[in-house]
Design a protein around this motif. Structure first.
Motif, short mmCIF file in Angstrom:
data_model
loop_
_atom_site.label_atom_id
_atom_site.label_comp_id
_atom_site.label_asym_id
_atom_site.label_seq_id
_atom_site.Cartn_x
_atom_site.Cartn_y
_atom_site.Cartn_z
N LEU A 178 0.83 -1.21 0.00
CA LEU A 178 0.00 0.00 0.00
C LEU A 178 0.86 1.25 0.00
O LEU A 178 0.62 2.20 -0.77
CB LEU A 178 -0.91 0.00 1.23
CG LEU A 178 -1.72 1.29 1.44
CD1 LEU A 178 -2.77 1.44 0.36
CD2 LEU A 178 -2.35 1.31 2.83
N TRP A 179 1.89 1.27 0.83
CA TRP A 179 2.74 2.46 0.91
C TRP A 179 3.66 2.60 -0.28
O TRP A 179 4.01 3.71 -0.68
CB TRP A 179 3.51 2.45 2.24
CG TRP A 179 2.62 2.93 3.33
CD1 TRP A 179 1.96 2.17 4.25
CD2 TRP A 179 2.22 4.27 3.57
NE1 TRP A 179 1.19 2.96 5.05
CE2 TRP A 179 1.33 4.26 4.67
CE3 TRP A 179 2.53 5.50 2.98
CZ2 TRP A 179 0.74 5.41 5.17
CZ3 TRP A 179 1.95 6.65 3.48
CH2 TRP A 179 1.07 6.60 4.56
N GLU A 180 4.05 1.48 -0.88
CA GLU A 180 4.81 1.56 -2.13
C GLU A 180 3.95 2.19 -3.23
O GLU A 180 4.43 3.01 -4.02
CB GLU A 180 5.29 0.17 -2.54
CG GLU A 180 6.40 -0.37 -1.65
CD GLU A 180 6.68 -1.85 -1.88
OE1 GLU A 180 7.68 -2.35 -1.35
OE2 GLU A 180 5.89 -2.51 -2.59
N GLU A 181 2.68 1.80 -3.26
CA GLU A 181 1.73 2.39 -4.21
C GLU A 181 1.54 3.88 -3.92
O GLU A 181 1.53 4.71 -4.83
CB GLU A 181 0.39 1.66 -4.11
CG GLU A 181 -0.77 2.34 -4.82
CD GLU A 181 -0.77 2.16 -6.32
OE1 GLU A 181 -1.64 2.75 -6.98
OE2 GLU A 181 0.10 1.43 -6.83
N ASN A 182 1.42 4.23 -2.65
CA ASN A 182 1.28 5.64 -2.27
C ASN A 182 2.50 6.45 -2.66
O ASN A 182 2.37 7.61 -3.08
CB ASN A 182 1.06 5.75 -0.76
CG ASN A 182 -0.39 5.58 -0.37
OD1 ASN A 182 -1.28 6.10 -1.04
ND2 ASN A 182 -0.66 4.86 0.72
N ALA A 259 2.47 4.27 -15.24
CA ALA A 259 2.48 3.04 -16.04
C ALA A 259 3.10 1.89 -15.26
O ALA A 259 2.78 0.72 -15.49
CB ALA A 259 3.24 3.26 -17.34
N GLY A 260 4.00 2.22 -14.33
CA GLY A 260 4.69 1.17 -13.59
C GLY A 260 4.07 0.85 -12.26
O GLY A 260 4.65 0.09 -11.47
N ARG A 261 2.89 1.42 -11.97
CA ARG A 261 2.25 1.15 -10.67
C ARG A 261 1.92 -0.33 -10.51
O ARG A 261 1.49 -0.97 -11.45
CB ARG A 261 0.96 1.96 -10.53
CG ARG A 261 1.16 3.44 -10.28
CD ARG A 261 -0.17 4.09 -9.94
NE ARG A 261 -1.15 3.83 -10.98
CZ ARG A 261 -2.43 4.13 -10.86
NH1 ARG A 261 -2.89 4.64 -9.75
NH2 ARG A 261 -3.28 3.89 -11.84
N PRO A 262 2.09 -0.85 -9.30
CA PRO A 262 1.70 -2.25 -9.07
C PRO A 262 0.20 -2.39 -9.15
O PRO A 262 -0.56 -1.45 -8.91
CB PRO A 262 2.20 -2.52 -7.63
CG PRO A 262 2.27 -1.16 -7.00
CD PRO A 262 2.65 -0.22 -8.10
N LYS A 263 -0.27 -3.58 -9.49
CA LYS A 263 -1.70 -3.83 -9.55
C LYS A 263 -2.29 -3.79 -8.14
O LYS A 263 -1.62 -4.09 -7.16
CB LYS A 263 -1.97 -5.20 -10.19
CG LYS A 263 -1.52 -5.30 -11.64
CD LYS A 263 -1.92 -6.63 -12.21
CE LYS A 263 -1.39 -6.77 -13.64
NZ LYS A 263 -1.96 -5.78 -14.54
N GLN A 264 -3.56 -3.41 -8.06
CA GLN A 264 -4.23 -3.37 -6.77
C GLN A 264 -4.31 -4.78 -6.19
O GLN A 264 -4.51 -5.74 -6.92
CB GLN A 264 -5.65 -2.80 -6.93
CG GLN A 264 -5.67 -1.34 -7.31
CD GLN A 264 -5.17 -0.45 -6.19
OE1 GLN A 264 -5.33 -0.76 -5.02
NE2 GLN A 264 -4.52 0.64 -6.55
#
Length: 265
Positions: A178-182, A259-264
């Protein structure tokens, strides 16, 4: 004009904050709201109105104009102490969301990696809010409200929702993700704002009044159509070329991160 009830409440709120200058803002104001028999949001609104009234800066949101004017009138009449009001407003605004990092973690878990990511998220959010405030002419209180809005959504929404949906074995892994996504979102937002800063300067230089107004009113999105229009119509002088290159590099950086965001999960 402030009602007598609200005037007395603001006096008590000012005294409360001056007595507890280093207290956690959410906890302190929640206790005060309970003591006053009102909602937390009511106390928070009083304090933002106070900040808009006594701290000089940029534009005051329309929703706060009447309250700020009423508080200034009360100060002029001697019904509120100017110095105390100014001190309380500064304490209210200076309380940085980064102080609440412990509330963004997992009780009993020592994870330096996670702590570093959380710090970076809030640092990027703070830099982005500062840039956005400069572009839009925000009052300092509006800038802080934006930062608290970002932090608050994580403290009171994203993290609790994740913890509720995770098994004990999944918690640490999922919170890290979650925080990597944030962090990726925060970095992309920062690049996006840097692109808007360059676009504003380019629009000023090129005389694009319609585009300049859209940028300064926050009524523009950097979609493909907008970016292509800017590339096609940018003047060919050295200053415009320099601004255009910077604008495009920031747009590209933001898009690559998204574009490089991890999938939910």
């Amino acid at each position: 004009m402030l009602s007598q009830k609200r005037l007395f409440r603001i006096r008590r709120e000012v005294e409360w904050i001056l007595r507890l200058p280093s207290a956690d803002r959410k906890t302190s104001l929640s206790l005060l709201a309970e003591k006053e028999g009102v909602e937390y949001e009511t106390v928070k609104k009083d304090m933002y109105a106070l900040a808009y009234a006594v701290i000089p800066g940029g534009k005051i949101p329309e929703s706060y104009e009447a309250d700020a004017r009423a508080i200034r009138e009360a100060i002029e009449k001697g019904l509120l102490d100017r110095q105390k009001c100014e001190s309380a407003a500064l304490i209210f605004l200076e309380h940085d969301p980064i102080f609440d990092l412990d509330r963004l973690g997992i009780t009993g878990v020592d994870d330096p990696y996670l702590d570093e990511i959380k710090s970076l998220v809030l640092e990027y959010a703070e830099k982005t809010a500062e840039l956005k405030a400069k572009r839009l002419g925000w009052h300092p209180a509006r800038q802080k409200a934006e930062l608290w809005r970002i932090a608050g959504s994580k403290i009171h929404s994203e993290l609790p929702r994740l913890l509720e949906s995770s098994t004990p074995e999944e918690v640490l892994k999922n919170v890290r993700r979650l925080w990597e996504e944030n962090l990726m979102r925060a970095q992309a937002a920062w690049h996006y704002e840097l692109a808007l800063q360059e676009l504003k300067k380019l629009a000023e230089h090129a005389g694009w009044d319609h585009l300049l107004e859209a940028v300064t009113r926050d009524e523009i999105t950097l979609d493909s159509i907008t970016v292509e229009w800017v590339k096609e119509h940018a003047p060919k002088d050295a200053e415009s070329t320099r601004r255009l290159i910077r604008f495009l590099s920031q747009v590209t950086a933001a898009r690559k991160i998204f574009a490089g965001r991890p999938k939910q999960f």
